[in-house]
Structure formats: structure tokens, C-alpha cells
Design an enzyme around this catalytic site. Structure first.
Site, PDB file in Angstrom:
ATOM      1  N   GLU A 142      48.275 -23.350 -39.825  1.00 27.44           N
ATOM      2  CA  GLU A 142      47.827 -24.346 -40.714  1.00 27.44           C
ATOM      3  C   GLU A 142      47.225 -23.175 -41.774  1.00 27.44           C
ATOM      4  O   GLU A 142      46.313 -22.284 -41.563  1.00 27.44           O
ATOM      5  CB  GLU A 142      46.536 -25.245 -40.399  1.00 27.44           C
ATOM      6  CG  GLU A 142      47.250 -26.090 -39.509  1.00 27.44           C
ATOM      7  CD  GLU A 142      46.011 -27.310 -38.863  1.00 27.44           C
ATOM      8  OE1 GLU A 142      44.887 -27.207 -39.556  1.00 27.44           O
ATOM      9  OE2 GLU A 142      46.329 -27.758 -38.138  1.00 27.44           O
ATOM     10  N   HIS A 184      46.246 -32.268 -41.751  1.00 22.48           N
ATOM     11  CA  HIS A 184      45.109 -32.367 -41.014  1.00 22.48           C
ATOM     12  C   HIS A 184      43.819 -33.015 -41.433  1.00 22.48           C
ATOM     13  O   HIS A 184      42.860 -32.735 -41.785  1.00 22.48           O
ATOM     14  CB  HIS A 184      44.302 -30.762 -40.624  1.00 22.48           C
ATOM     15  CG  HIS A 184      43.646 -30.710 -39.382  1.00 22.48           C
ATOM     16  ND1 HIS A 184      43.517 -29.377 -38.851  1.00 22.48           N
ATOM     17  CD2 HIS A 184      42.640 -31.441 -38.726  1.00 22.48           C
ATOM     18  CE1 HIS A 184      42.687 -29.594 -37.697  1.00 22.48           C
ATOM     19  NE2 HIS A 184      42.356 -30.747 -37.772  1.00 22.48           N
ATOM     20  N   ASP A 193      44.869 -37.580 -17.275  1.00 22.48           N
ATOM     21  CA  ASP A 193      43.833 -36.688 -17.485  1.00 22.48           C
ATOM     22  C   ASP A 193      43.184 -36.543 -16.178  1.00 22.48           C
ATOM     23  O   ASP A 193      42.431 -37.318 -15.694  1.00 22.48           O
ATOM     24  CB  ASP A 193      42.754 -37.278 -18.617  1.00 22.48           C
ATOM     25  CG  ASP A 193      41.749 -36.445 -18.852  1.00 22.48           C
ATOM     26  OD1 ASP A 193      41.459 -35.325 -18.202  1.00 22.48           O
ATOM     27  OD2 ASP A 193      41.208 -36.487 -20.095  1.00 22.48           O
ATOM     28  N   ASP A 206      49.577 -34.460 -37.425  1.00 23.96           N
ATOM     29  CA  ASP A 206      48.362 -33.942 -38.131  1.00 23.96           C
ATOM     30  C   ASP A 206      48.107 -32.628 -38.163  1.00 23.96           C
ATOM     31  O   ASP A 206      47.102 -32.169 -39.024  1.00 23.96           O
ATOM     32  CB  ASP A 206      47.383 -35.077 -38.094  1.00 23.96           C
ATOM     33  CG  ASP A 206      46.085 -35.007 -39.090  1.00 23.96           C
ATOM     34  OD1 ASP A 206      46.566 -34.938 -40.324  1.00 23.96           O
ATOM     35  OD2 ASP A 206      45.044 -34.834 -38.769  1.00 23.96           O
ATOM     36  N   ALA A 250      45.681 -34.234 -32.060  1.00 21.92           N
ATOM     37  CA  ALA A 250      44.730 -33.290 -31.715  1.00 21.92           C
ATOM     38  C   ALA A 250      44.661 -32.107 -32.237  1.00 21.92           C
ATOM     39  O   ALA A 250      44.133 -31.622 -33.358  1.00 21.92           O
ATOM     40  CB  ALA A 250      45.053 -33.505 -30.339  1.00 21.92           C
ATOM     41  N   ARG A 251      45.342 -30.896 -31.377  1.00 19.27           N
ATOM     42  CA  ARG A 251      45.373 -29.588 -31.998  1.00 19.27           C
ATOM     43  C   ARG A 251      46.968 -29.134 -31.973  1.00 19.27           C
ATOM     44  O   ARG A 251      47.433 -29.227 -30.850  1.00 19.27           O
ATOM     45  CB  ARG A 251      44.598 -28.794 -30.943  1.00 19.27           C
ATOM     46  CG  ARG A 251      42.985 -28.853 -30.945  1.00 19.27           C
ATOM     47  CD  ARG A 251      42.577 -28.374 -32.242  1.00 19.27           C
ATOM     48  NE  ARG A 251      41.165 -28.505 -32.207  1.00 19.27           N
ATOM     49  CZ  ARG A 251      40.420 -28.063 -33.378  1.00 19.27           C
ATOM     50  NH1 ARG A 251      41.095 -27.281 -34.248  1.00 19.27           N
ATOM     51  NH2 ARG A 251      39.252 -28.095 -33.575  1.00 19.27           N
ATOM     52  N   GLY A 278      42.949 -36.218 -39.806  1.00 19.61           N
ATOM     53  CA  GLY A 278      42.569 -37.149 -38.747  1.00 19.61           C
ATOM     54  C   GLY A 278      41.096 -37.618 -38.880  1.00 19.61           C
ATOM     55  O   GLY A 278      40.456 -38.716 -38.662  1.00 19.61           O
TER      56      GLY A 278
END
Length: 343
Positions: A289, A309, A202, A284, A259-260, A311
Site C-alpha cells: 500500500e 484502505h 476460527d 480494501d 482485513a489485512r 474500512g
């Protein structure tokens, strides 16, 4: 601000952040709140683009009707579009019960002097827990073993005890995290407790971390038997993990994304799963979607764990989101600085 007068609030909740949760939280914070409730269809009805905003319930007309004469809107999925803002001249504050107000036209709100706030951190713990659960499910083939026994009474899942098909354990496993924000940092702490060899990439995070800091994404990928994505979706991170990046992983690696969806090139992932370069994936979130019926992922269920989705789906998240939003309404009514304001 209302200078001691009553304030009209619309609690445009849904089937997760219930309107009643928002109402109770607002009434706890604001003594003279008059709250009108509106229930939107999400998650039983999928969100999507509405006019110029994203990830919203298709309910512009219902929003306009409910907001007549209201100064404050608290919502998670309500579309706050140019149309809605233009039709609601009394509206002064919008608080979105989520980490990013993608369902709000921020420029149009700014032009009309409408403050827009959000609720950061409300689902970090839930999403981190879910990520670790998905990782374990993929590593140990839990859904694939569960299905035959639960649905057909078949013991065929015992094949996952053979050496060739048995899974990996987290202890001593090199796990790479792409992103170290509120969710990623929690995942790292949990994985360290399992004894995993945690590595983190990161470039925006400095200071101490749980695990080993890696200076490039390519290095992280080359060294990780498992990767889990925790980056924000931006123009720069869209498609962050594609065919080239998947090819850098050790053969048989596992990919986790809670995440995305657009962080990951799904076509490239399917190719990697089919070739064996990636042995398993736990997803997820998706590029589109709900997941389209023709998605190649649905033909790879022996190698993937798929959830719709979920999470951030815990009761604590819904309660926390309502509370964070209501606290922002209270600050606005009292004339205090807003904590999480974008306009």
C-alpha cells in the site's frame, strides 16, 4: 504518574484522528493536562516502514522536537522508534489510537520503562459495515454498472440484468467467514439478518456464534460461494489464502478482504479471477500500500471492487479512538491500572 502536578501531553494526530479531537478528549479526562498538538500527514501522505517500526508517518524529527519535556504521547501514526525514545527521556506513556501499536518499538519502550497502550475495538462496527457494503457491491456489480452511467451517460450497465451477468443475492447464499473477532462477529450477525447461510472458521473462538461452526479452513472453502477474511495478520496467517485455497472454492466464488492485505496472495487471486475460478473480488487492503501502478488488479476492474484502505474510515471511529486513548491517559495520571497496556 504525576502526583497532582500538571502533565505535558503531545497530541500527535493526523487528518483522521485530528489533534484537536485528542486534545479535547485528554482535557476532558485530565484536569491539569498541558497539551501540545502535532499534525502528521496521514492519510493524505501514505504510512510505511520508518526505521524499525511499521505503518507510521515519516516524522521522527518532528516527533522528537514536539516531545521535548513531555511525559505522554497520544498518536495514531507517529513513529515511536529507538531514535525517538532515546531522544525523549521524559516520556513515560505512549497511547496509540489503533488496535495494534505496530508503529512503536515495544522492546525499546520496555527497556526505558515506557508504558505502551492501544485502543482496541475502535473501528469494529465501521469495518463490519464496510465489509458488507463491499460484499454487496461485488455480488451485484454496483461499481461496474455505476461507472458507465455516471461518467458517460451510457446505459450499458443494463447488461448486468441479463441472466448470464446478473449477480448473486445474499439470501440463502453460503458465505464463509475466516475469523470471528470483533469485526467478523458483527459481519456474521448482519449476514444472518440478510438470510445468508453463514459459516465460520476460527480455531481460537469457542462458545456460541452466529452461523455454523466449521472445523477446518478447507471445508469452509469448499462450501462457500463467498468468503470474507477477518483474521489477524500473523506469521502463521500471512498468505493464508493462496492458489491451493482459492482452488478449493466452488467455481465462480467471490472473495472479500477488508482485513489485512497479506492474508491473501494477490498473484494467485489475479490468476483465479482471470480463469473464472473466482468471479469477483472486493478488496480494501493489499500486499503493498498504496497499490502499485503496475498491479495486475488494475487490469481486472470489470471483476474487482477496489478501495484505498477505507474500512475504518468513519467519524465515529476517530472520536472513539481519541476517547479510548484519553481514558488511558486519565487512568495513568490517577495511578489506576491501565486497561490496554502491552509493556
Amino acid at each position: 504518574m504525576t502526583a497532582g502536578n500538571s502533565v505535558r501531553v503531545v497530541a500527535a494526530g493526523d487528518h483522521f484522528v485530528l489533534p484537536s479531537l485528542i486534545t479535547r478528549a485528554v482535557e476532558h479526562e485530565v484536569e491539569r493536562a498541558r497539551v501540545t498538538e502535532l499534525e502528521l500527514g496521514w492519510p493524505l501522505e501514505p504510512f510505511g516502514p520508518v526505521a524499525e517500526v511499521q505503518e507510521a508517518s515519516d516524522a521522527e524529527d518532528a516527533m522528537v522536537e514536539a516531545l521535548a519535556g513531555a511525559q505522554v504521547l497520544v498518536t495514531q501514526m507517529g513513529p515511536v522508534t529507538e531514535k525517538v525514545l532515546a531522544a525523549c527521556p521524559d516520556l513515560r506513556l505512549v497511547v496509540v489510537c489503533r488496535g495494534g501499536p505496530v508503529n512503536v518499538n515495544l522492546e525499546a519502550a520496555k527497556q526505558r520503562d515506557v508504558r505502551v497502550c492501544f485502543a482496541p475495538g475502535r473501528n469494529a462496527a465501521a469495518t463490519a459495515e464496510f465489509t458488507v457494503g463491499m460484499m454487496l457491491a461485488a455480488l451485484r456489480r454496483i461499481p461496474q454498472a455505476h461507472g458507465p452511467l455516471a461518467r458517460q451517460g451510457s446505459w450499458e450497465g443494463a447488461t448486468y440484468y441479463t441472466y448470464e451477468q446478473s449477480g448473486l443475492e445474499l439470501e440463502d447464499l453460503p458465505v464463509g467467514l475466516v475469523g470471528y473477532g470483533a469485526v467478523g462477529s458483527r459481519v456474521a450477525r448482519v449476514l444472518c439478518a440478510f438470510g445468508a447461510r453463514v459459516m465460520v472458521y476460527d480455531p481460537y473462538v469457542h462458545g456460541e456464534i452466529h452461523g455454523l461452526r466449521v472445523t477446518s479452513l478447507d471445508e469452509l472453502l469448499r462450501r462457500s460461494r463467498v468468503i470474507t477474511l477477518h483474521a489477524r495478520l500473523t506469521p502463521e496467517t500471512r498468505g493464508l489464502i493462496g492458489a491451493r485455497e482459492l482452488g478449493l472454492l466452488p467455481s465462480g466464488a467471490v472473495v472479500v478482504n477488508v482485513a489485512r492485505g497479506p492474508l491473501l496472495d494477490e498473484a494467485a487471486l489475479c490468476d483465479a479471477l482471470e480463469s473464472g475460478q473466482v468471479s469477483a473480488a472486493a478488496l480494501d487492503t493489499y500486499e503493498r500500500e498504496p497499490l502499485p501502478a503496475q498491479s495486475r488488479l488494475l487490469g481486472l476492474t470489470d471483476r474487482v471492487v477496489l478501495t484505498p484502505h477505507l474500512g475504518g474510515a468513519s467519524r465515529a471511529v476517530a472520536e472513539k479512538a481519541a476517547r479510548i486513548a484519553a481514558e488511558e491517559v486519565g487512568r495513568w495520571v490517577r495511578g489506576e491500572p491501565l486497561a490496554h497496556c502491552l509493556t
